[in-house]
Write a protein that holds these residues in place. Structure first.
Motif, PDB file in Angstrom:
ATOM      1  N   MET A 359      45.717  58.813   8.232  1.00  0.00           N
ATOM      2  CA  MET A 359      45.261  57.441   8.481  1.00  0.00           C
ATOM      3  C   MET A 359      45.593  57.003   9.909  1.00  0.00           C
ATOM      4  N   GLU A 360      46.822  57.332  10.348  1.00  0.00           N
ATOM      5  CA  GLU A 360      47.204  57.000  11.743  1.00  0.00           C
ATOM      6  C   GLU A 360      46.248  57.633  12.738  1.00  0.00           C
ATOM      7  N   LYS A 361      45.705  58.798  12.350  1.00  0.00           N
ATOM      8  CA  LYS A 361      44.784  59.502  13.254  1.00  0.00           C
ATOM      9  C   LYS A 361      43.334  59.122  12.976  1.00  0.00           C
ATOM     10  N   GLY A 362      43.133  58.087  12.159  1.00  0.00           N
ATOM     11  CA  GLY A 362      41.781  57.542  11.977  1.00  0.00           C
ATOM     12  C   GLY A 362      40.961  58.188  10.872  1.00  0.00           C
ATOM     13  N   VAL A 363      41.623  58.922   9.964  1.00  0.00           N
ATOM     14  CA  VAL A 363      40.867  59.572   8.890  1.00  0.00           C
ATOM     15  C   VAL A 363      41.463  59.176   7.532  1.00  0.00           C
ATOM     16  N   LEU A 364      40.603  58.678   6.652  1.00  0.00           N
ATOM     17  CA  LEU A 364      41.066  58.223   5.339  1.00  0.00           C
ATOM     18  C   LEU A 364      40.850  59.315   4.300  1.00  0.00           C
ATOM     19  N   VAL A 365      41.960  59.756   3.713  1.00  0.00           N
ATOM     20  CA  VAL A 365      41.899  60.739   2.638  1.00  0.00           C
ATOM     21  C   VAL A 365      42.708  60.200   1.465  1.00  0.00           C
ATOM     22  N   ASN A 366      42.600  60.867   0.343  1.00  0.00           N
ATOM     23  CA  ASN A 366      43.094  60.307  -0.900  1.00  0.00           C
ATOM     24  C   ASN A 366      44.052  61.283  -1.574  1.00  0.00           C
ATOM     25  N   ARG A 367      44.788  60.747  -2.564  1.00  0.00           N
ATOM     26  CA  ARG A 367      45.729  61.582  -3.306  1.00  0.00           C
ATOM     27  C   ARG A 367      45.209  61.770  -4.728  1.00  0.00           C
TER      28      ARG A 367
END
Ligand SMILES: Cc1ncc(COP(=O)(O)O)c(C=O)c1O
Length: 400
Positions: A359-367
């Motif tokens: 997220m800090e690097k601009g990419v949203l991923v999920n768990r």
């Protein structure tokens, strides 16, 4: 970002949540104000690549132009009708779903849990004539948060605090046919499962297992229900997850991607089961409204006309290959699983830290599950964007 979007400060937005919204979701500290395709913008003006738009419910990404028109047009024509009237959009959508899946009929609801509730009710209705009411589901499964569907969910943490659960549910081991056989008896009405367990940690069923379940259900007259709420509508690279295996269920449930971001749920039942539901047995006020059916039809048409299943299959192969290669290199990756655009990377690390770094690097991923990083990209994501996202995930995994 559009100049017309009115943005309150992040603090204002969050404070309203704190004061007025029941805190049943873990928040990640972000306020999102706009989306377009596979990108979303935060209240700070930052742009993020969203690799799980709508938890898998936005197959065409955010604010898709293909849906904007139908949403506006339908709002001018007819939004909602009680289900004792017919309208031109519901039967047409049902036909489109049936033609893509298997012979049968559809019932429309509003969510995945509601679709599963309906499917379970249908199985009990069918079974009631033979004194059958028990349902076998699986450990690590996820089927929703209503009473029957949280009971069907094979995870203690989802049950906790809501006991007593709905009676008659038993949990077998996923991909273990013997554990299912041990639970089958003359009271078994249904076996329900996800062809790929999504929330539980992206665990695909084996073909042998699904074939075994099909044979078991045929032998004992048990209704086989596939929960395709997450795997349906192109997610796995075929219209429905069962088509990856060549094993047809008797009943299939859908939701998420079918509405393209508008709430919808549905279950599809083979003809011998579908007509058991007669007037008065089941209903849903908003299910199958003209509005949502017109939107869902546009979702299906867009996936078809833009050949998005091909996009999913081609890009998924590249992504899986990259992650498989990384798995050979990095100890942090324990496993890479999934199909199409439902991909899970099981890691040794605390996955929430990795997600925060992405997220800090601009990419949203999920768990998913306890330690699986999951991506559910929009079916129409561009290769460049997806690969940029994969680069970031790789960077984060290398640093882990
Ligand atoms: C496989 C599966 N079934 C059911 C549900 C519940 O759907 P909903 O949240 O729309 O009720 C979900 C949600 O994630 C799901 O993944």
């Amino acid at each position: 970002m559009s100049e017309t979007t009115e943005i309150n400060t992040k603090e204002d937005v969050m404070s309203l949540y704190d004061q007025y919204v029941i805190p049943s979701y873990l928040k990640n500290g972000m306020v999102l104000v706009q989306g377009e395709g596979s990108y979303v913008w935060g209240s700070d003006g930052e742009r993020y690549l969203d690799l799980y738009p709508g938890w898998g419910s936005n197959p065409l990404g955010h604010a898709p132009v293909e849906l904007q028109e139908v949403i506006q047009e339908q709002a001018k024509v007819l939004l909602h009708l009680p289900n004792n009237y017919c309208h031109p959009w519901q039967g047409k959508l049902a036909k489109a779903i049936i033609e893509k899946s298997f012979e049968g009929k559809c019932f429309f609801a509003n969510s995945g849990a509601e679709a599963n509730e309906g499917a379970l009710k249908l199985a009990r209705l069918v079974g009631s004539q033979k004194g059958r009411h028990e349902v076998i589901t699986f450990k690590q499964s996820f089927h929703g948060r209503t009473f029957a569907t949280l009971t069907a969910t094979g995870q203690d943490k989802v049950h906790k605090g809501f006991e007593p659960l709905v009676p008659g549910f038993h949990y077998a081991e996923f991909n273990n046919l013997e554990s299912v056989k041990a639970l089958v008896n003359e009271k078994t009405a249904a076996i329900m499962l996800e062809p790929i367990q999504g929330e539980g940690g992206v665990y695909p069923a084996t073909t042998e297992f699904l074939k075994g379940l099909r044979a078991l259900c045929d032998e004992h007259g048990i209704v086989l229900i596939f929960d395709e709420v997450q795997t349906g509508i192109g997610r796995t690279g075929t219209w429905f997850g069962f088509q990856q295996y060549g094993v047809e269920p008797d009943v299939m449930t859908l939701a998420k991607a079918l509405g393209g971001g508008i709430p919808i749920g549905a279950f599809v039942a083979k003809p011998q089961f579908a007509d058991k539901m007669q007037p008065g047995t089941h209903a849903s006020t908003f299910g199958g409204s003209p509005f949502v059916c017109a939107v869902a039809q546009a979702v299906l048409d867009t996936i078809e006309n833009q050949n998005l299943l091909i996009n999913v299959n081609q890009l998924s192969a590249k992504v899986m290959q990259r992650f498989e290669q990384l798995k050979g290199e990095l100890n942090v990756i324990k496993d890479v699983r999934g199909s199409g655009f439902l991909i899970g990377i099981e890691v040794e690390e605390d996955v929430s830290l990795l997600i925060a770094k992405c997220m800090e690097k601009g990419v949203l991923v999920n768990r998913a599950g306890t330690n699986v990083l999951r991506i559910l990209p929009a079916l129409n994501i561009f290769e460049d964007d997806l690969m940029k996202g994969v680069d970031v995930i790789e960077e984060v995994l290398r640093d882990a």
